[in-house]
Design an enzyme around this catalytic site. Structure first.
Site, short mmCIF file in Angstrom:
data_model
loop_
_atom_site.label_atom_id
_atom_site.label_comp_id
_atom_site.label_asym_id
_atom_site.label_seq_id
_atom_site.Cartn_x
_atom_site.Cartn_y
_atom_site.Cartn_z
N GLU A 198 0.83 -1.22 0.00
CA GLU A 198 0.00 0.00 0.00
C GLU A 198 0.86 1.26 0.00
OE1 GLU A 198 -3.11 -0.29 -1.21
OE2 GLU A 198 -3.46 -1.69 0.44
N ALA A 230 -15.81 2.95 -1.51
CA ALA A 230 -15.37 1.98 -0.50
C ALA A 230 -13.90 1.64 -0.65
CB ALA A 230 -16.22 0.71 -0.60
N LEU A 255 -12.52 0.47 -3.38
CA LEU A 255 -12.40 -0.74 -4.20
C LEU A 255 -12.18 -0.40 -5.67
CD1 LEU A 255 -15.19 -2.86 -2.45
CD2 LEU A 255 -12.71 -3.01 -2.10
N SER A 291 -13.68 1.82 -7.83
CA SER A 291 -14.79 1.97 -8.78
C SER A 291 -14.41 2.95 -9.89
CB SER A 291 -16.06 2.43 -8.06
OG SER A 291 -15.82 3.61 -7.34
N ASP A 339 -4.36 0.71 -9.39
CA ASP A 339 -5.77 0.38 -9.59
C ASP A 339 -6.07 0.12 -11.07
OD1 ASP A 339 -5.75 0.98 -6.93
OD2 ASP A 339 -6.77 2.90 -7.15
N TYR A 382 -3.83 11.97 1.02
CA TYR A 382 -3.14 11.14 0.03
C TYR A 382 -2.04 11.97 -0.65
CZ TYR A 382 -2.44 7.88 -3.85
OH TYR A 382 -1.90 6.99 -4.75
C1 GLA Z 1 -5.32 4.40 -4.09
C2 GLA Z 1 -4.56 4.83 -5.34
C3 GLA Z 1 -3.50 3.81 -5.72
C4 GLA Z 1 -2.61 3.46 -4.53
C5 GLA Z 1 -3.46 3.14 -3.30
C6 GLA Z 1 -2.62 2.96 -2.06
O1 GLA Z 1 -6.06 3.26 -4.35
O2 GLA Z 1 -5.45 4.99 -6.42
O3 GLA Z 1 -2.73 4.28 -6.80
O4 GLA Z 1 -1.70 4.47 -4.27
O5 GLA Z 1 -4.40 4.16 -3.04
O6 GLA Z 1 -1.83 1.83 -2.18
#
Ligand code: GLA
Length: 378
Positions: free
Chosen positions: A26, A114, A116, A118, A166, A218
């Site tokens: 992560e 959530a 996930l 989307s 993602d 973030y």
């Molecule tokens: C989100 C971001 C990803 C990644 C994760 C953390 O999902 O879209 O690129 O950085 O957080 O691992």
């Protein structure tokens, strides 16, 4: 229950892209590091039919809305959920694709908000449909090139500074496997992840925690990592090996920065260790690595919230082999790796604990690794 794809009129082209969970790794993607996501059975379907003009007419089953935009709207930036669609039109045009106007219909089974992915699912399915309508098919725009484009759409058009995990997961994952991705070289390995054969389940707990401040936090984490890499004289934190971590930490004078760096460097190593145990067929051994990842996100990266910490703690107390938050953080979902026979007890215990704490009741479901982007019919 029907799937998203079954609920859409197929049109000329119909594609499906899944949401994802991340088994481990992560906040490593934007540090050029390693991730190990797998695709969810939950997916977003987009169907498209060409128009003769250069307009895009986009209907969402979820909101019941239709948003129309043309090239002028595109440059002024489309807002809301349709921004993800407009972003893909924009990035394809930037890449030199003559994107035809289209009627697009969207249906999704990926829970929204959530953690996930989307949004990545919507981007990737939209890209597949538009590439298809533009006559590019599979070879004109190879699957391996699409994650970078979709990430650019999200970074530069939508304005979210995400990494590539993602979009890569939604595009490239294969059923029954986790995707080991090197976010620098984009080299991939499909790592077999057969939970049923090992008598295991992955229970997902959607914490339902409100995603407060997620965007700002973030971006702040990403900036801290990039600044630390600069101070340490490396291109990205990926370049610091776990053995060199003590030396690197000694060069940083701020405790918060040290903890951010420690998370990223140790998390990269945990991904490598997890891949090693999965290759060896020892799925249970991934559990302690997941739990260590959670502790690192909680204590060093400071991206967890009480709901997810509670879900992890209670899952472990009730026999989970490992548990961790997945995704960007500040809410979202927890994954618990549990023996098949223990799943119901873990789920019940987490629900009970949420009730005792006065948290919104969580959603819980069991997942198996699904497939990445695919065409229906056609
Ligand atoms: C989100 C971001 C990803 C990644 C994760 C953390 O999902 O879209 O690129 O950085 O957080 O691992």
């Amino acid at each position: 229950m029907t799937t998203a794809a079954e609920r859409l009129e197929p049109g000329e082209s119909l594609w499906v892209s899944p949401g994802r969970v991340n088994l481990i790794g992560e906040h490593t993607d934007y540090n050029d590091g390693f991730v190990l996501p797998f695709a969810l059975p939950h997916a977003t379907a987009v169907s498209g039919t060409r128009r003769t003009d250069r307009r895009w007419v986009v209907t969402s089953e979820q909101t019941g809305e239709t948003v129309t935009f043309d090239l002028a709207d595109l440059s002024a930036k489309v807002e809301g959920w349709a921004a993800y669609v407009a972003a893909v039109v924009w990035v394809l045009r930037e890449a030199g694709v003559d994107v035809p106007g289209a009627e697009l219909n969207i249906a999704s089974d990926v829970p929204f908000g959530a953690g996930l992915s989307s949004s990545a699912a919507l981007e990737c399915a939209t890209m597949a449909v538009l590439a298809d309508l533009a006559g590019l098919g599979g070879t004109g725009l190879p699957m391996r090139d699409r994650p970078r484009l979709a990430q650019r759409a999200e970074n530069e058009y939508v304005g979210a500074p995400t990494g590539i995990m993602d979009q890569a997961a939604s595009t490239l994952c294969q059923q029954g496997h986790a995707l080991f991705l090197d976010c620098r070289s984009l080299a991939t390995e499909q790592v077999p992840f057969d939970l049923a054969a090992a008598g295991l389940k992955i229970l997902v707990v959607d914490s339902k925690a409100p995603h407060a401040h997620v965007d700002g936090e973030y971006a702040a984490r990403r900036k801290a990592c990039e600044e630390a890499a600069g101070v340490l004289g490396v291109a990205a934190l990926r370049d610091i090996d776990v053995d060199a971590l003590p030396d690197a930490l000694a060069k940083l004078d701020d405790d918060t920065t040290r903890r951010r760096v420690r998370h990223v460097v140790t998390e990269d190593q945990r991904v490598l260790d997890t891949v090693a145990v999965l290759r060896a067929g020892d799925l249970r051994a991934a559990g302690p690595l997941m739990t260590a990842s959670h502790a690192s996100m909680r204590d060093d990266y400071e991206i967890t919230v009480p709901q997810v910490d509670t879900a992890v703690r209670v899952a472990l107390e009730h026999g989970a082999h490992g548990a961790r938050m997945t995704g960007g953080g500040f809410g979202g979902c927890v994954l618990a790796l549990v023996d098949e026979g223990a799943c119901d007890a873990v789920e019940a215990a987490v629900r009970e604990a949420f009730a005792v704490e006065g948290f919104t009741p969580p959603d819980t479901f069991v997942v198996t690794p699904g497939r990445g982007t695919y065409q229906v019919g056609g």
